[in-house]
Design an enzyme around this catalytic site. Structure first.
Site, PDB file in Angstrom:
ATOM      1  N   CYS A 133       0.837  -1.207   0.000  1.00  7.52           N
ATOM      2  CA  CYS A 133       0.000   0.000   0.000  1.00  7.52           C
ATOM      3  C   CYS A 133       0.868   1.251   0.000  1.00  7.52           C
ATOM      4  O   CYS A 133       1.492   1.594   1.013  1.00  7.52           O
ATOM      5  CB  CYS A 133      -0.917  -0.010   1.218  1.00  7.52           C
ATOM      6  SG  CYS A 133      -1.903   1.493   1.376  1.00  7.52           S
ATOM      7  N   CYS A 136      -0.396   4.126   2.334  1.00  6.97           N
ATOM      8  CA  CYS A 136      -0.186   3.843   3.767  1.00  6.97           C
ATOM      9  C   CYS A 136       1.287   3.999   4.144  1.00  6.97           C
ATOM     10  O   CYS A 136       1.605   4.596   5.171  1.00  6.97           O
ATOM     11  CB  CYS A 136      -0.608   2.413   4.112  1.00  6.97           C
ATOM     12  SG  CYS A 136      -2.108   1.859   3.323  1.00  6.97           S
ATOM     13  N   ASP A 137       2.191   3.448   3.334  1.00  7.89           N
ATOM     14  CA  ASP A 137       3.599   3.356   3.764  1.00  7.89           C
ATOM     15  C   ASP A 137       4.554   4.280   3.015  1.00  7.89           C
ATOM     16  O   ASP A 137       5.670   4.515   3.490  1.00  7.89           O
ATOM     17  CB  ASP A 137       4.081   1.898   3.604  1.00  7.89           C
ATOM     18  CG  ASP A 137       3.264   0.958   4.479  1.00  7.89           C
ATOM     19  OD1 ASP A 137       2.905   1.377   5.599  1.00  7.89           O
ATOM     20  OD2 ASP A 137       2.977  -0.164   4.049  1.00  7.89           O
TER      21      ASP A 137
END
Ligand code: NDP
Length: 304
Positions: A133, A136-137
């Protein structure tokens, strides 16, 4: 045991759209999701192709709006992990880790999850440099060197997002061409931060406590190479979450087969969104599936 007209499993855009349409047509509706609602839409930083949403917004903003819209018609969202589904007589019985539910109709909208690439080191470094992701990261890797694996729409759109954060990206594509749409591919080709490695596979992800490098093979000339990288983002396709419905009819890739009313073949059981077999998996098609499933389930209850 809590009773409701329609139980929806999965609070991604398909499940939430089903809840919106079903509750607006007068059915009582509960939506169950094991994590916070939103599904794959939460991974979208810039939603550019949802009709009527212009300029682009985050996927999470769209989800928040649909949740509020569904709630305004009475739908309820409950965080609970579904453990089993059973049909007793004409009703469905669903056990979760918190409670048991009974419904007259069931809409299955559990979506799909990122496939693992099966590369040595992938599992070991998951969460410490291997990610599925970008939204997200990605922000953890500002001005770093990153690797992206995959040649589809996900790999390309996530690479473009990561290029706005990282200093350099090695994009590893196993064939000599992309599978992604031309528009995305053209932008990728024109981005100086992105180096495309066609006909290349990652043989191993290496490091100590965190990712340090990838070991690659060029499939044309069998040359091996080592590339320094701070993180590896893997986008090698999706697989449907159908483990709760082992016996239903599926296509060769494991996606649930429905008719155009989203009916699965078991009376009262409908499926919507990325979990079902269809030609285009997009937020807009998941929303459309959800709308049809919501109305079909409501009609089923009225006519049964
Ligand atoms: P896809 O299946 O479209 O692409 C997967 C990519 O990963 C392919 O390039 C495939 O290579 C490659 N791949 C698969 N396994 C491996 C492996 N073990 N090692 C290396 N490479 C591998 O998946 P996506 O997640 O990209 O897309 C899923 C669906 O979602 C599609 O229908 C897509 O159109 C849609 N989507 C649309 C978006 C948009 O338009 N905004 C954004 C994201 C997804 P190969 O080609 O050789 O099989």
């Amino acid at each position: 045991m809590e009773k409701t007209d329609i139980l929806i499993i999965g609070a991604g855009i398909a499940g939430l759209s089903a809840a919106l349409y079903a509750s607006r047509s007068g059915s009582n509706c509960l939506v169950l999701d094991s994590s916070s609602s939103g599904g794959q839409a939460l991974e979208i930083d810039k939603l550019e192709n949802y009709p009527g949403i212009f300029p682009a917004i985050k996927g999470s903003e769209l989800i928040e709006n649909i949740k509020n819209q569904a709630a305004s018609f009475g739908a309820k969202i409950i965080q609970a992990k579904v453990e089993s589904i059973d049909k007793k007589g004409s009703d469905f019985s669903v056990k979760t880790d918190k409670n048991e539910y009974q419904s007259k109709a069931l809409i299955f909208a559990t979506g799909a999850e990122h496939s693992k690439a099966g590369i040595p080191g992938e599992e070991k470094f998951a969460g410490s440099g291997v990610s599925y992701c970008a939204v997200c990261d990605g922000p953890f890797f500002k001005n770093k060197n990153l690797t992206v694996i995959g040649g589809g729409d996900s790999a390309c759109s996530e690479t473009l997002y990561l290029a706005s954060i990282a200093s350099h990206i090695d994009l590893i594509v196993r064939k000599d061409h992309f599978r992604a749409s031309k528009n995305l591919v053209d932008i990728i080709h024109n981005n100086e931060k992105i180096k495309i490695h066609f006909n290349t596979i990652v043989k191993e992800i290496r490091g100590e406590n965190k990712v340090k490098e990838i070991f690659t093979e060029n499939l044309i000339n069998s040359e091996f190479n080592t590339l320094k990288t701070d993180a590896v983002f893997i986008f090698t396709g999706m697989k449907p979450r159908t483990s709760l419905l082992e016996t239903l009819k599926k296509d060769s890739n494991g996606y649930l087969i429905t008719d155009e009313k989203m009916a699965t073949g078991i009376p009262g059981l409908f499926a919507a969104g990325d979990v079902r077999a269809k030609p285009l998996r997009q937020l807009i098609t998941a929303a459309s599936d959800g709308a049809i499933a919501g109305i079909s389930a409501s009609e089923y209850i009225k006519n049964r």
